[in-house]
Scaffold this active site. Structure first.
Site, PDB file in Angstrom:
ATOM      1  CG  ASN A 273      -1.481   1.585   1.406  1.00  0.00           C
ATOM      2  OD1 ASN A 273      -2.612   1.855   0.829  1.00  0.00           O
ATOM      3  ND2 ASN A 273      -1.209   1.967   2.499  1.00  0.00           N
TER       4      ASN A 273
ATOM      5  CB  SER B 237      -3.749  -0.179  -9.005  1.00  0.00           C
ATOM      6  OG  SER B 237      -3.650   0.331 -10.078  1.00  0.00           O
TER       7      SER B 237
ATOM      8  CE1 TYR C 154      -0.274   7.840  -6.447  1.00  0.00           C
ATOM      9  CE2 TYR C 154      -2.215   8.190  -7.637  1.00  0.00           C
ATOM     10  CZ  TYR C 154      -1.707   7.768  -6.513  1.00  0.00           C
ATOM     11  OH  TYR C 154      -2.270   6.857  -5.744  1.00  0.00           O
TER      12      TYR C 154
ATOM     13  CE  LYS D 182      -0.424   4.178  -6.764  1.00  0.00           C
ATOM     14  NZ  LYS D 182      -0.232   3.145  -5.854  1.00  0.00           N
TER      15      LYS D 182
END
Length: 353
Positions: A127, A181, A215, A219
């Site tokens: 996480n 994700s 970002y 991902k």
């Protein structure tokens, strides 16, 4: 693809569908009637606040025997452990706080080695993540910090934990690794996708920078990796999946904004559209404890399989994924990650034709 998902990758990545999910879909809760984790051990990284803390709490609610929290700031981790212990009757050592700095390869390797010493391990939730508003280059590796934390160090830790999960579980009941994700992956423009080599282009200090875009790209790299690792590692070794918890309030992800004026409009945005962390955490817990081998190499949202970024399913995406895989294996060669994957792959131990 149409038979696998209830929505196309294009539609799923649209803002209209995102608003629908955020405002009108409530992820189902995993209850002790659904899953019993009595006697099991789990690791949750980045569990000192926000979604990570709620994931840890929900796993404990399902009867977890032992929880390891991997955090960069161990003092904050200990405070989180105290909070998690409140109202519970757990034996000493049921919750342990271990240092893990995802900006340091040495820290990741040390953490993985420590994990190998556990008596058992069934669940891993990766996480820990970061969202930089300004381009920041990691001094120890030379890579941009979103890519370093959300992709490179995540891949390193995941691969190093695969032999541990295989050794501590049986093929008919494999361990689980769930990557947290983001919907931002499907919305990323990924302007560097044609660069060859790719990783250096992501570190280019002269390139245009936008925090949300980077970002999302970081991902998306994780989703491309998820698709590739699932081709090589069978679910009998470990079920590897992803989870998209959606935008969540008080996640700590955009902590860089706390010292800038953007914190005010950002706070309003999170308040209007964000889920509370406990609701977002349900998605991750569902992926980690309720989804079976069918979720291997897939992403979960709302308790069901949902599409990854559209790029993942295209010929172009397959080419980018292969290039990314090759560069990632080279980048992490110091830890012999490619050898680990080869030893655990479907082809390992099979006679040559």
């Amino acid at each position: 693809m149409a038979s696998t998902f209830d929505v196309s990758p294009e539609t799923y990545a649209s803002m209209s569908h995102w608003f629908k999910r955020q405002l009108f879909e409530t992820p189902p809760e995993v209850s002790p009637r659904d899953v019993d984790l009595t006697g099991k051990t789990a690791i949750v990284t980045g569990a000192n606040q926000g979604i990570g803390l709620e994931i840890a709490r929900q796993l404990l609610d399902l009867g977890l025997k032992k929880l390891v929290i991997g955090v960069r700031d161990e003092a904050k981790g200990r405070a989180a452990a105290i909070e998690l212990l409140q109202g519970r009757r757990l034996p000493p050592g049921a919750i342990e706080v271990w240092g893990l700095d995802m900006l340091s390869y040495d820290s990741v390797v040390s953490f993985a080695h420590r994990v190998s010493q556990l008596d058992q391990l069934e669940i891993v939730v990766l996480n820990a993540g970061i969202f930089r508003l300004e381009r920041t280059i990691n001094k120890s590796t030379g890579h941009e910090e979103d890519v370093q934390t959300n992709y490179l160090s995540l891949v390193l830790l995941l691969i190093l934990l695969l032999p541990v999960l295989k050794a501590k579980n049986m093929a008919r009941s494999p361990g689980k690794i769930t990557i947290v994700s983001s919907d931002a992956a499907g919305m990323s423009k990924f302007q560097e996708q044609d660069a060859d080599p790719l990783l250096p282009a992501l570190d280019d200090k002269a390139a245009n920078w936008e925090g949300q875009e980077r970002y999302g790209t970081s991902k998306l790299l994780g989703q491309l990796f998820l698709a590739e690792i699932a081709k090589r590692i069978p679910p009998s070794v470990a079920v590897i999946n992803g989870a998209c918890p959606g935008l969540c309030r008080s996640s700590g992800l955009a902590r860089d904004a706390q010292s800038s004026m953007i914190r005010y409009p950002l706070g309003i945005y999170f308040w209007l559209f964000g889920r509370v962390p406990s609701v977002g955490a349900r998605v991750v817990v569902n992926a980690a404890v309720k989804q079976g081998t069918v979720s291997h190499g897939q992403v979960i949202d709302g308790g069901r399989l949902r599409p990854m970024a559209q790029l993942v399913y295209t010929t172009k995406g397959e080419e980018v994924a292969k290039r990314l895989w090759r560069e990632t294996m080279d980048e992490l060669s110091f830890a012999k990650v490619e050898s680990i994957v080869e030893e655990l792959s479907d082809k390992a131990g099979k006679p040559a034709k």
